[in-house]
Design a protein around this motif. Structure first.
Motif, PDB file in Angstrom:
ATOM      1  N   VAL A   1       8.194   1.487   2.502  1.00  0.00           N
ATOM      2  CA  VAL A   1       6.966   0.836   3.974  1.00  0.00           C
ATOM      3  C   VAL A   1       5.794   2.209   4.117  1.00  0.00           C
ATOM      4  CG1 VAL A   1       8.501   1.868   5.593  1.00  0.00           C
ATOM      5  CG2 VAL A   1       7.836  -0.361   6.401  1.00  0.00           C
ATOM      6  N   GLU A   2       6.159   3.307   3.860  1.00  0.00           N
ATOM      7  CA  GLU A   2       5.209   4.067   4.017  1.00  0.00           C
ATOM      8  C   GLU A   2       3.960   3.866   3.114  1.00  0.00           C
ATOM      9  OE1 GLU A   2       8.591   5.631   3.247  1.00  0.00           O
ATOM     10  OE2 GLU A   2       8.563   5.662   6.000  1.00  0.00           O
TER      11      GLU A   2
ATOM     12  N   SER B   1       2.154   1.106   4.164  1.00  0.00           N
ATOM     13  CA  SER B   1       1.290   0.852   5.144  1.00  0.00           C
ATOM     14  C   SER B   1       0.357   1.072   5.253  1.00  0.00           C
ATOM     15  CB  SER B   1       1.861   1.443   6.631  1.00  0.00           C
ATOM     16  OG  SER B   1       3.316   0.473   6.712  1.00  0.00           O
TER      17      SER B   1
ATOM     18  N   ALA C   1      -2.958   1.265   7.990  1.00  0.00           N
ATOM     19  CA  ALA C   1      -3.190   2.045   8.859  1.00  0.00           C
ATOM     20  C   ALA C   1      -4.608   2.982   8.793  1.00  0.00           C
ATOM     21  CB  ALA C   1      -2.529   3.312   9.110  1.00  0.00           C
TER      22      ALA C   1
END
Length: 138
Positions: free
Chosen positions: A107-108, A111, A115
């Motif tokens: 997920v990092e 994302s 972001a």
């Protein structure tokens, strides 16, 4: 589209999209201020523009750093008197995402571009707007 005597800032000008936009703005008469995370690629675009008869300045600016963006815009206004156009074409070169199957992506990593892009677009637009609004430009 005529940008004669307009002042344009292009973020991510060293990439293919940002470079093409910067060249188009310059060919339409804008004085362009080119930025990028890496100065070398931005300088190549600036040299192309100048050799074609346009006006271009290159600077290394991290479009995710609010102070760096603000400082650069301050220098643009000091040199050119105003900002009329702000265009953001930054890229996030992340080999940890490209080609990785969705099932294997954390997920990092997923994302990160979301972001980074939204933060950069917000910072560059907001800080440019603060300089454009008093001049009724933008």
């Amino acid at each position: 589209m005529s940008l004669k005597d307009k002042v344009a800032v292009v973020y991510g000008a060293g990439g293919s999209i940002g470079g093409a936009v910067a060249r188009a703005f310059a060919s339409e008469g804008a004085k362009v201020f080119l930025t990028g995370h890496s100065l070398a690629s931005v300088e190549i675009v600036a040299k192309d523009i100048v050799s074609a008869g346009g006006s271009a300045e290159a600077a290394e600016v991290d479009a995710l750093d609010e102070q760096a963006v603000d400082g650069h815009l301050r220098s643009v206004v000091d040199q050119a008197g105003r900002v009329d156009v702000s265009f953001n074409a930054i890229g996030i070169p992340d080999t940890g995402i490209v080609g990785v199957p969705l099932a294997d992506l954390d997920v990092e990593r997923f994302s990160l571009p979301i972001a980074a892009y939204t933060t950069s677009y917000f910072l560059t637009a907001r800080l440019a707007a603060r300089r454009m609004i008093p001049n009724n430009s933008g």
